[in-house]
Design a protein around this motif. Structure first.
Motif, PDB file in Angstrom:
ATOM      1  N   GLN A  19       3.868  -4.798   1.686  1.00 57.82           N
ATOM      2  CA  GLN A  19       2.507  -5.247   1.410  1.00 57.82           C
ATOM      3  C   GLN A  19       1.619  -4.090   1.001  1.00 57.82           C
ATOM      4  N   ALA A  20       1.781  -2.949   1.655  1.00 58.08           N
ATOM      5  CA  ALA A  20       0.985  -1.766   1.311  1.00 58.08           C
ATOM      6  C   ALA A  20       1.296  -1.306  -0.109  1.00 58.08           C
ATOM      7  N   SER A  24       2.353  -3.169  -2.572  1.00 57.35           N
ATOM      8  CA  SER A  24       1.842  -4.136  -3.548  1.00 57.35           C
ATOM      9  C   SER A  24       0.335  -3.983  -3.758  1.00 57.35           C
ATOM     10  N   ARG A  25      -0.389  -3.510  -2.758  1.00 52.26           N
ATOM     11  CA  ARG A  25      -1.826  -3.284  -2.886  1.00 52.26           C
ATOM     12  C   ARG A  25      -2.127  -2.076  -3.768  1.00 52.26           C
TER      13      ARG A  25
END
Length: 65
Positions: free
Chosen positions: A59-60, A62-63
């Motif tokens: 998730q990190a 993808s940000r």
């Protein structure tokens, strides 16, 4: 810090775990860092799965992109 190959392997575990070589150095690193686990299914087969920590890393990433 994970290498680009380890990041790629982590993404493959999440999206296509059947395409990963079970004896790869990248997978061993991910298992050691507890980003991936091996689940034993009721059928007796084993399946790779990302852990909560592994999901957080993905998730990190993808940000950032």
């Amino acid at each position: 810090m994970l290498s680009p190959h380890e990041f790629t392997t982590l993404m493959l575990v999440r999206d296509a775990s059947d395409q990963i070589e079970p004896d790869s150095a990248e997978l061993r690193t991910l298992l050691e860092r507890q980003l991936v686990i091996v689940e034993l299914l009721p059928s007796g087969h084993r399946r790779l799965r990302t852990t909560l920590q592994g999901d957080t890393v993905l998730q990190a990433i993808s940000r950032i992109h």
